[in-house]
Design a protein around this motif. Structure first.
Motif, PDB file in Angstrom:
ATOM      1  N   TYR A 138      -2.713  13.293  13.348  1.00 28.10           N
ATOM      2  CA  TYR A 138      -3.115  14.507  12.630  1.00 28.10           C
ATOM      3  C   TYR A 138      -1.971  14.941  11.729  1.00 28.10           C
ATOM      4  N   TYR A 139      -2.332  15.367  10.521  1.00 29.55           N
ATOM      5  CA  TYR A 139      -1.335  15.731   9.519  1.00 29.55           C
ATOM      6  C   TYR A 139      -2.041  16.427   8.364  1.00 29.55           C
ATOM      7  N   SER A 140      -1.276  16.947   7.435  1.00 28.99           N
ATOM      8  CA  SER A 140      -1.858  17.616   6.267  1.00 28.99           C
ATOM      9  C   SER A 140      -0.880  17.561   5.105  1.00 28.99           C
ATOM     10  N   PHE A 141      -1.391  17.817   3.905  1.00 28.86           N
ATOM     11  CA  PHE A 141      -0.553  17.911   2.713  1.00 28.86           C
ATOM     12  C   PHE A 141      -1.373  18.555   1.604  1.00 28.86           C
ATOM     13  N   ASP A 142      -0.674  19.030   0.587  1.00 30.88           N
ATOM     14  CA  ASP A 142      -1.315  19.563  -0.617  1.00 30.88           C
ATOM     15  C   ASP A 142      -1.307  18.491  -1.695  1.00 30.88           C
ATOM     16  N   LEU A 143      -2.381  18.427  -2.445  1.00 27.84           N
ATOM     17  CA  LEU A 143      -2.437  17.590  -3.642  1.00 27.84           C
ATOM     18  C   LEU A 143      -3.173  18.388  -4.706  1.00 27.84           C
ATOM     19  N   GLY A 144      -2.434  18.852  -5.692  1.00 27.25           N
ATOM     20  CA  GLY A 144      -3.047  19.680  -6.722  1.00 27.25           C
ATOM     21  C   GLY A 144      -3.587  20.967  -6.131  1.00 27.25           C
ATOM     22  N   VAL A 145      -4.897  21.184  -6.272  1.00 27.11           N
ATOM     23  CA  VAL A 145      -5.515  22.444  -5.848  1.00 27.11           C
ATOM     24  C   VAL A 145      -6.236  22.305  -4.507  1.00 27.11           C
ATOM     25  N   VAL A 146      -6.007  21.196  -3.808  1.00 26.60           N
ATOM     26  CA  VAL A 146      -6.692  20.948  -2.540  1.00 26.60           C
ATOM     27  C   VAL A 146      -5.665  20.766  -1.424  1.00 26.60           C
ATOM     28  N   HIS A 147      -5.931  21.395  -0.277  1.00 31.53           N
ATOM     29  CA  HIS A 147      -5.161  21.166   0.936  1.00 31.53           C
ATOM     30  C   HIS A 147      -5.966  20.203   1.808  1.00 31.53           C
ATOM     31  N   PHE A 148      -5.431  19.010   2.064  1.00 33.08           N
ATOM     32  CA  PHE A 148      -6.107  17.977   2.846  1.00 33.08           C
ATOM     33  C   PHE A 148      -5.588  17.998   4.287  1.00 33.08           C
ATOM     34  N   VAL A 149      -6.511  17.946   5.244  1.00 31.07           N
ATOM     35  CA  VAL A 149      -6.172  17.946   6.666  1.00 31.07           C
ATOM     36  C   VAL A 149      -6.863  16.757   7.327  1.00 31.07           C
ATOM     37  N   TYR A 150      -6.120  16.014   8.153  1.00 29.54           N
ATOM     38  CA  TYR A 150      -6.655  14.874   8.892  1.00 29.54           C
ATOM     39  C   TYR A 150      -6.432  15.120  10.382  1.00 29.54           C
ATOM     40  N   PHE A 151      -7.418  14.763  11.204  1.00 30.33           N
ATOM     41  CA  PHE A 151      -7.214  14.901  12.640  1.00 30.33           C
ATOM     42  C   PHE A 151      -7.942  13.786  13.382  1.00 30.33           C
ATOM     43  N   SER A 152      -7.659  13.688  14.684  1.00 32.62           N
ATOM     44  CA  SER A 152      -8.175  12.598  15.515  1.00 32.62           C
ATOM     45  C   SER A 152      -9.271  13.101  16.435  1.00 32.62           C
ATOM     46  N   THR A 153     -10.416  12.415  16.395  1.00 31.90           N
ATOM     47  CA  THR A 153     -11.484  12.700  17.361  1.00 31.90           C
ATOM     48  C   THR A 153     -11.368  11.810  18.591  1.00 31.90           C
ATOM     49  N   GLU A 154     -10.360  10.934  18.625  1.00 29.87           N
ATOM     50  CA  GLU A 154     -10.195   9.997  19.744  1.00 29.87           C
ATOM     51  C   GLU A 154      -9.166  10.483  20.757  1.00 29.87           C
TER      52      GLU A 154
ATOM     53  N   HIS B 239       0.839  -1.196   0.000  1.00 30.70           N
ATOM     54  CA  HIS B 239       0.000   0.000   0.000  1.00 30.70           C
ATOM     55  C   HIS B 239       0.871   1.240   0.000  1.00 30.70           C
ATOM     56  N   LEU B 240       0.438   2.227  -0.783  1.00 30.66           N
ATOM     57  CA  LEU B 240       1.176   3.464  -1.005  1.00 30.66           C
ATOM     58  C   LEU B 240       0.642   4.571  -0.107  1.00 30.66           C
ATOM     59  N   SER B 241       1.477   5.584   0.121  1.00 29.34           N
ATOM     60  CA  SER B 241       1.021   6.817   0.758  1.00 29.34           C
ATOM     61  C   SER B 241       1.986   7.934   0.403  1.00 29.34           C
ATOM     62  N   LEU B 242       1.502   9.165   0.494  1.00 28.42           N
ATOM     63  CA  LEU B 242       2.345  10.331   0.270  1.00 28.42           C
ATOM     64  C   LEU B 242       3.185  10.595   1.509  1.00 28.42           C
ATOM     65  N   THR B 243       4.338  11.211   1.313  1.00 30.71           N
ATOM     66  CA  THR B 243       5.196  11.565   2.444  1.00 30.71           C
ATOM     67  C   THR B 243       5.023  13.020   2.858  1.00 30.71           C
ATOM     68  N   GLY B 244       4.367  13.809   2.013  1.00 29.37           N
ATOM     69  CA  GLY B 244       4.288  15.243   2.248  1.00 29.37           C
ATOM     70  C   GLY B 244       5.432  16.012   1.622  1.00 29.37           C
ATOM     71  N   ARG B 245       6.364  15.294   0.997  1.00 29.89           N
ATOM     72  CA  ARG B 245       7.505  15.923   0.327  1.00 29.89           C
ATOM     73  C   ARG B 245       7.391  15.719  -1.177  1.00 29.89           C
ATOM     74  N   VAL B 246       7.834  16.709  -1.922  1.00 33.31           N
ATOM     75  CA  VAL B 246       7.739  16.672  -3.380  1.00 33.31           C
ATOM     76  C   VAL B 246       8.618  15.558  -3.937  1.00 33.31           C
ATOM     77  N   GLY B 247       8.105  14.864  -4.954  1.00 30.14           N
ATOM     78  CA  GLY B 247       8.899  13.861  -5.652  1.00 30.14           C
ATOM     79  C   GLY B 247       9.083  12.571  -4.903  1.00 30.14           C
ATOM     80  N   GLU B 248       8.174  12.243  -3.950  1.00 30.68           N
ATOM     81  CA  GLU B 248       8.320  11.008  -3.177  1.00 30.68           C
ATOM     82  C   GLU B 248       7.007  10.222  -3.142  1.00 30.68           C
ATOM     83  N   MET B 249       7.156   8.916  -2.964  1.00 26.86           N
ATOM     84  CA  MET B 249       6.023   8.033  -2.737  1.00 26.86           C
ATOM     85  C   MET B 249       6.481   6.912  -1.804  1.00 26.86           C
TER      86      MET B 249
END
Length: 658
Positions: free
Chosen positions: A396-412, A150-160
């Motif tokens: 909790y973390y965030s990153f940009d992908l194209g024209v959207v800034h995605f933010v994730y956080f914990s309700t727990e 399974h893949l995920s972004l690192t938050g850094r340009v040019g990485e997977m």
């Protein structure tokens, strides 16, 4: 004196007396006895069961020396069409659990049913007092290579990033390149693992639920060109290599963003087990595979916002989950945030008095450990567990992908003002470059807004409204996605339960967040909607004005955004078609989905206009995807037999768990 019987006649009579029992001895066999990869099927054959009963059952064991009551699953022999003859067969796909399997047949009688020993659906668990037969062991080929990619972004340009599992933690690398025949670039991997003693409660730390999780490998492919298709494989010459997969690298300069978002999907198993599993997750994966294949060489993202596998302490369900999502997660980055069923346990560190009805035992004793080590999301924010268990990550973390800034956080974990998570959210939202990313999407598990009749979370919703909604409104969050409630519900642009004007008639308007509940990807417990306050027991559920669209169908959402406009679509699992849609301009103005569109009638013009490009992708690739996915569907088709087997003996009863 009586004549004596010659010894050879005595021996002959003795042999003859045993022939009937020998000729009708119960047999149990399995073929093949060696499988090449997870998802391959075996067939279990049996014959000569005397006086067959509907309660005769087949236990599935891994490791093979597990005690009889510690099966990972079971199937009633009546699942076979010929069971009444005393002979039959059942075919099941098996997941590689890094240990061999064994199968046992038991007789169970009505008088032995223990009403206190039940599964998650309140059905009696089968008894193991009368063992009739036991099979030889079944295993997987050595040198088969890693699994669960399974893949995920690192938050850094040019990485997977790519993560995967091996059985021994031996040295493994990632080989990748632009040509599948010349994958000459190499990335090393780090290895991590958790033990039974790291778990915080039962069943996760009990022999009933614990199974060896294998070793988690984590490698990062670097120096990737923007928007290019890369091919990769993982493993080693000594341990074997995975199949070659591919992905399209993100393009930080892209003027569009494509994402697929949902919550509470879980996984399916081809057998009954201690917990209810999520058969609808198969359909969700099927349609996601279709949509991703339809994109061709366009990068995209999957976002799964909590209640990931629903393993809840039964370790093998994590293996089923990662095997099930691999057709998706090996091709596009798969991002997650934590839910109650990954984390909650009685001694969790943050448990204020007002949360007594909220944070309980939903994590099955896992206390976030498998979630933390099996995924690696961008950023390094974590919280201690105050136990032997490693710190909980991916909160909790965030990153940009194209024209959207995605933010994730914990309700727990603590999100109140003064907490580290609140500080992160405040700084992150205030720092977004809206010229680069005009749209901001925030995601958490338990919803701030819902019209489901779910009262236990009311104190938490009050705190979300008090502490986080002002941040969302002030910083003009575009969309807030939530899971936990296993339905789809879209609200008007909201601030403190008040709908903002859409500005469609030239009136003044404000860019309030649009809240969407998307916990409908697989978990099949469906809460009722909120009844009338003065008639709480009547089955009448008025829809408040703030709730513009709500439904009980399983599915997921598609997000497509350009610099000017974001389009969100709700895709239903029963037909793979769009059933709701909303369009939001970069200014925050909502173009459609107003109060007159609860029945979906607004989809006419808007759907044709905004969905045309994506629909073309989908339609052009449908035939190809059908062929690619048919093996996956067939491999899990026997899950329907599980339902039939249960239906012949017990009636599922839904609990009030979410």
């Amino acid at each position: 004196m009586k004549p004596s019987i010659p010894p050879f006649l005595l021996l002959l009579l003795l042999l003859l007396s045993h022939l009937p029992s020998l000729s009708f001895q119960l047999t149990l066999s399995v073929s093949p006895q060696t499988l090449s990869k997870s998802g391959d099927s075996i067939t279990i054959h049996w014959s000569n069961i005397s006086s067959p009963s509907k309660l005769d059952w087949l236990g599935i064991y891994s490791p093979p020396n597990s005690s009889s009551s510690h099966f990972i699953g079971y199937v009633f022999l009546s699942n076979s069409s010929t069971w009444e003859s005393g002979s039959g067969s059942i075919t099941l796909p098996l997941i590689n659990l890094r240990s061999n399997y064994k199968f046992r047949i038991f007789r169970w009688t009505e008088s032995e049913i223990n009403p206190k020993r039940q599964d998650h659906d309140h059905n009696p668990l089968p008894g193991t007092k009368h063992l009739l037969a036991e099979s030889d062991e079944v295993g997987f080929q050595s040198g088969r290579g890693p699994e669960q990619l399974h893949l995920s972004l690192t938050g850094r340009v040019g990485e997977m990033r790519v993560m995967f599992v091996t059985h021994d933690g031996g040295e493994s690398v990632v080989m990748y390149g632009l040509d599948p025949g010349q994958m000459e670039r190499v990335a090393d991997t780090k290895v991590d693992r958790y033990e039974r003693e790291d778990m915080c409660d039962s069943p996760a730390n009990h022999s009933l639920g614990w199974r060896d999780p294998g070793y988690m490998h984590d490698g990062v492919m670097t120096d990737l060109d923007k928007g290019k298709r890369y091919y990769y494989k993982v493993g080693s010459d000594s341990g074997g290599w995975s199949n070659t997969s591919s992905f399209v690298s993100p393009d930080g300069d892209s003027s569009e963003t494509i994402a697929f978002l949902f919550g509470d999907m879980g996984t399916a198993t081809p057998y009954n087990t201690f917990l209810r599993t999520q058969q609808e997750s198969i359909s969700t994966v099927k349609w996601l595979v279709r949509d991703i294949e339809a994109l061709g060489d366009k990068p995209s993202l999957v976002s799964h916002i909590g209640d990931i596998s629903y393993a809840r302490g039964y370790s093998w369900l994590w293996d089923h989950f990662f095997n099930q999502i691999e057709p998706i997660a090996s091709k596009v980055p798969y991002h997650v945030c934590i839910g109650n069923h990954e984390y909650d346990w009685p001694s969790q560190p943050w448990k204020p008095d007002w949360s007594a009805s909220i944070y309980g035992t939903d994590g099955g004793g896992e206390c976030g450990v498998p979630y933390s080590l099996r995924f690696n999301m961008p950023g390094n924010f974590s919280e201690p567990t105050n136990s032997r268990a490693p710190a909980t990550r991916n909160l909790y973390y965030s990153f940009d992908l194209g024209v959207v800034h995605f933010v994730y956080f914990s309700t727990e974990t603590n999100f109140l003002q003064g907490s580290s998570q609140y500080s992160f959210l405040k700084h992150d939202l205030e720092s977004v470059d809206r010229k680069k990313t005009p749209f901001v999407v925030v995601q958490g598990h338990r919803p701030m807004y819902t019209t489901s009749n779910e009262n236990r979370d009311a104190p938490l919703r009050e705190r979300l409204l008090e502490h986080l909604e002002p941040l969302f409104v002030k910083n003009k969050v575009t969309l807030a996605f939530w899971g936990h409630v296993h339905r789809y519900e879209r609200f008007c642009p909201l601030n403190n339960f008040t709908c903002g004007s859409l500005g469609l008639r030239a009136e003044d308007w404000k860019a309030f967040p649009v809240h969407v509940v998307i916990g409908m990807a697989g978990q099949d417990w469906q809460p009722i909607w909120e009844p009338r306050p003065d008639h709480p027991t009547d089955p009448i559920f008025p829809q408040p004005d703030r709730s513009l669209y709500r439904g009980g169908e399983f599915g997921y959402t598609r997000l497509f955004a350009t610099k000017e406009k974001l389009t969100l679509s709700y895709v239903g699992n029963h037909d793979g078609e769009v059933h709701d849609m909303v369009e939001i301009m970069a200014s925050g103005q909502v173009l459609n989905g107003d109060l007159g569109s609860r029945d979906g009638s607004h989809l006419g013009t808007g759907k044709r206009k905004s969905e045309s490009t994506f629909s073309w992708y989908v339609k052009s690739a449908s035939v190809l995807v059908l062929g690619a996915f048919i093996g996956y569907v067939v491999g899990f088709a026997s899950h329907a037999r599980k339902e039939a087997a249960v239906g012949k003996n017990w009636t599922p009863v839904k609990s009030d768990e979410i």
